[in-house]
Structure formats: structure tokens, C-alpha cells
Motif scaffolding. Structure first.
Motif, short mmCIF file in Angstrom:
data_model
loop_
_atom_site.label_atom_id
_atom_site.label_comp_id
_atom_site.label_asym_id
_atom_site.label_seq_id
_atom_site.Cartn_x
_atom_site.Cartn_y
_atom_site.Cartn_z
N GLY A 39 75.40 43.54 31.40
CA GLY A 39 74.93 44.82 30.86
C GLY A 39 73.63 44.75 30.10
N GLU A 40 72.99 43.58 30.04
CA GLU A 40 71.73 43.47 29.30
C GLU A 40 70.62 44.22 30.04
N THR A 41 69.77 44.93 29.29
CA THR A 41 68.69 45.69 29.93
C THR A 41 67.53 44.77 30.31
N LEU A 42 66.64 45.30 31.12
CA LEU A 42 65.44 44.55 31.50
C LEU A 42 64.63 44.17 30.26
N ILE A 43 64.45 45.13 29.37
CA ILE A 43 63.62 44.88 28.19
C ILE A 43 64.28 43.85 27.28
N ASP A 44 65.58 43.96 27.07
CA ASP A 44 66.26 42.97 26.23
C ASP A 44 66.21 41.59 26.86
N THR A 45 66.38 41.54 28.18
CA THR A 45 66.29 40.26 28.88
C THR A 45 64.90 39.66 28.67
N ALA A 46 63.88 40.49 28.86
CA ALA A 46 62.50 40.00 28.73
C ALA A 46 62.20 39.57 27.31
N ARG A 47 62.68 40.34 26.33
CA ARG A 47 62.40 39.98 24.93
C ARG A 47 63.05 38.64 24.57
N ASN A 48 64.25 38.43 25.10
CA ASN A 48 64.92 37.16 24.82
C ASN A 48 64.20 36.00 25.49
N LEU A 49 63.72 36.25 26.71
CA LEU A 49 62.96 35.18 27.39
C LEU A 49 61.65 34.94 26.64
N GLU A 50 61.07 36.01 26.14
CA GLU A 50 59.79 35.86 25.44
C GLU A 50 59.95 35.08 24.14
#
Ligand code: CP
Length: 353
Positions: A90-101
Motif C-alpha cells: 500500500g505504499e504510494t509512489l511518493i513515499d516509496t521514492a522519499r524512502n529511497l531518496e
């Protein structure tokens, strides 16, 4: 290599690249091709840099070539598929990207089923974002490798006749190539079933004809496209068999083209549907050259993005005021899909379609 500044932070679409920038990317890619012919295919250019491939849709060519390109430049790479990531929780694209960042990548390469997803991402992360295909919108690196292949085989792009055949409506490759080839002075003609040619396509610079024979007549380049079944709820034609009979490209079509015409396809190919095996594997086919050039183009883009003097270092949260990411679908873009509004993160659950 030419001493010319390249100050783009993201590669989001062909619409926002100038002919000079496209030429500069192609020249740089050409100079990188030699590295892939060495016995040791590696240079230290991007040592210490990190490239994340974030793929929310299946891919063979794009994903592999970004990974190979980054590795040949000595960057560290990580490839993530939606199906094996926390997106399924259920993680969003933005949350996924922020965590990767939070792990300090330098480039995020994104493929997503929703048009505009890379543009949205570029407004939320400090890393450079490269669009590896967004919905039905654009596939800019495919167009760049196609431009490189045509320039290499024909010695020029300007003045050539390019016939793009098939499912134009759902093809991000067609959209990027129409924009790219017309910017570089080619004459682009599209053809296919009337149900697969959207009314706005002439606004992008392409001529439309429903006659396949007219489209390929005298063409210097014939580009076949796969039917993008994954992007349509129902078939826009009676059956695959009928499509192959009336719209599949074969050697009879090639006979109408220029004698030295080249045959292209972005892949994956559906043999016997949009293109006959004789055409795909014949002497005029440059389909695998396209794949080879994909590595060089992606090496060039990684080098140009990470080597740019205006690139922000990590920890610098200032926006690059000189080169803000262009919003999708505004002036200079094209009306392929509804625009995403600034700050809009809704709907990006990251699910692949
Ligand atoms: N041409 C292309 O984008 O192929 P993939 O879907 O395999 O990456």
C-alpha cells in the motif's frame, strides 16, 4: 567530446528537449558506444554515484540497458520492481521514492503505468529523474535511441520519411518519436486502424493516413509498433488475426519503401501480428541495433545528468531555478493525458496495470 554545457536536471520527455540538446545527447551517446566494444567494458566516470531503477511495469530492454549503462560507468545500481517492493503493502509512489531518496541516490529511473508519474516524482525528490516510460505519454529514452539508430544508419535525420505503423493511441514510443523526429526535421507519417489513431496526433507534427501502402511508399524508415493490449479495456479491432491480416507489416510493404529503407521496432515484438518474422529478422531490420544503442544513449544521459556543473549536491535543498522541471502537458507539451496538478500525489498507489 564537445565542451558544451548540458544543464538539464531531469529527462522527463522529448517535448521539453530542444533540437540542440537532442543532438548533444546523440553526439555524447555516439562517443560512449566504443566502451561497450572493449573486452573490459567499464570506465570509472560515475564511480561513487548511485542509480535506482524503479520499475512499476514489466521491462526487458529499458531496465537491463539502464542497469548495464550505469554499471559500465561504474555507478552503483539497484533495481526495484513494484511486485517485490512495499508498494504491494500500500505504499504510494511518493513515499516509496522519499524512502529511497533517504539512501542518497543520484538518479531515479522510473517506469510507471500512469502518465505524468516521473514529472510528479521530479517535484518531490532531489535526485535526477529519468522517465523510462509513463503510461501512454512518453518514452523519451526510446526515442533518443531510435534517433541515434536512424542517424547512424542514414547519416542524417532531416528530410527523411519515417512511417510509424500500428497502435498510435496507446504508444508512448510513438508520441516521443513523433515529437523527436519532427524536431530533428524528419517527415513523420502515421498509419494503422482508425480506432488506434487519436485525433490530436497531427498537432504533434505527424501526417495521418489510413492507407498503409501510402504510409510506407518511399519511406526511409518503417517503424512497427506492438498493440498495447495492457492499456486498453477492450480490443479496438475485431480480432488479432484480422489485425495481422490488414495491418501487419510484411515484405510486400517493404517493397514499396525506399530501396535502402530500414525496419525498426521498439520491442517487445509480437511476431506475425504487427510484423512478419521475415521483416523482423531480414536484412533491413535494425531492431537489435536499437537495443545496442539503448545502452549508449542511457550511458550518455547518466553521464550528462551527473556530470552537469549545475547539478545540486546532496544536502543542498535549493531548487535549480535556472532549469526547473517542466510541468507535463503545459505549453510545449502535448495533450495525451489529463495533467497532474502540482502537489497531487493522489492515485499513485504504484500499482502496475
Ligand atoms: N522498448 C521497450 O521499452 O522495451 P521494454 O518494455 O522491454 O523495456
Amino acid at each position: 567530446m564537445k565542451e558544451k554545457p548540458f544543464t538539464i536536471k531531469h529527462v522527463l520527455d522529448i517535448a521539453s528537449l530542444s533540437p540542440d540538446q537532442i543532438t548533444y545527447i546523440l553526439d555524447t551517446a555516439e562517443s560512449f558506444k566504443e566502451i561497450s566494444t572493449r573486452s573490459i567494458k567499464k570506465v570509472p566516470t560515475l564511480r561513487g554515484k548511485t542509480v535506482i531503477n524503479l520499475f512499476f511495469e514489466p521491462s526487458t530492454r529499458t531496465r537491463a540497458s539502464f542497469e548495464i549503462a550505469a554499471k559500465r560507468l561504474s555507478a552503483d545500481t539497484l533495481s526495484i520492481s513494484a511486485s517485490t517492493s512495499s508498494v504491494v503493502k500500500g505504499e504510494t509512489l511518493i513515499d516509496t521514492a522519499r524512502n529511497l531518496e533517504a539512501m542518497q541516490p543520484d538518479v531515479i529511473v522510473l517506469r510507471h503505468s500512469l502518465s505524468g508519474a516521473p514529472h510528479l516524482l521530479s517535484r518531490h525528490v532531489r535526485a535526477s529523474v529519468i522517465n523510462a516510460g509513463d503510461g501512454t505519454h512518453e518514452h523519451p529514452t526510446q526515442a533518443l535511441l531510435d534517433l541515434l539508430t536512424v542517424r547512424e544508419k542514414k547519416g542524417k535525420i532531416k528530410g527523411l520519411k519515417l512511417a510509424i505503423m500500428g497502435d498510435i493511441t496507446h504508444s508512448r514510443v510513438a508520441h516521443s518519436n513523433i515529437l523527436g523526429f519532427t524536431k530533428m526535421g524528419a517527415n513523420v507519417v502515421v498509419s494503422g486502424p482508425a480506432t488506434m489513431i487519436p485525433p490530436y496526433i497531427e498537432k504533434l507534427g505527424a501526417k495521418v493516413t489510413l492507407s498503409i501502402k501510402e504510409a510506407v511508399q518511399g519511406a526511409d524508415v518503417i517503424m512497427a509498433l506492438r498493440i498495447q493490449l495492457e492499456r486498453q479495456n477492450k480490443l479496438s479491432f475485431p480480432s488479432i488475426r484480422e489485425y495481422a491480416t490488414y495491418f501487419g507489416l510484411n515484405t510486400q510493404h517493404l517493397a514499396l519503401a525506399a530501396p535502402d529503407a530500414i525496419v525498426m521496432h521498439p520491442g517487445p515484438i509480437n511476431r506475425g501480428v504487427e510484423i512478419s518474422p521475415e521483416l523482423a529478422d531480414g536484412p533491413h531490420s535494425v531492431i537489435l541495433d536499437q537495443v545496442t544503442n539503448g545502452v549508449a544513449v542511457r550511458m550518455a544521459l547518466l553521464y550528462l545528468l551527473l556530470g552537469s556543473e549545475t547539478r545540486m549536491s546532496h544536502g543542498d535543498t535549493k531548487k535549480d531555478e535556472k532549469n526547473p522541471p517542466s510541468p507535463p502537458f503545459t505549453k510545449g507539451g502535448h495533450p495525451l493525458s489529463p495533467p497532474l496538478k502540482k502537489g497531487d500525489t493522489g492515485g499513485f498507489s504504484g500499482e502496475s496495470q
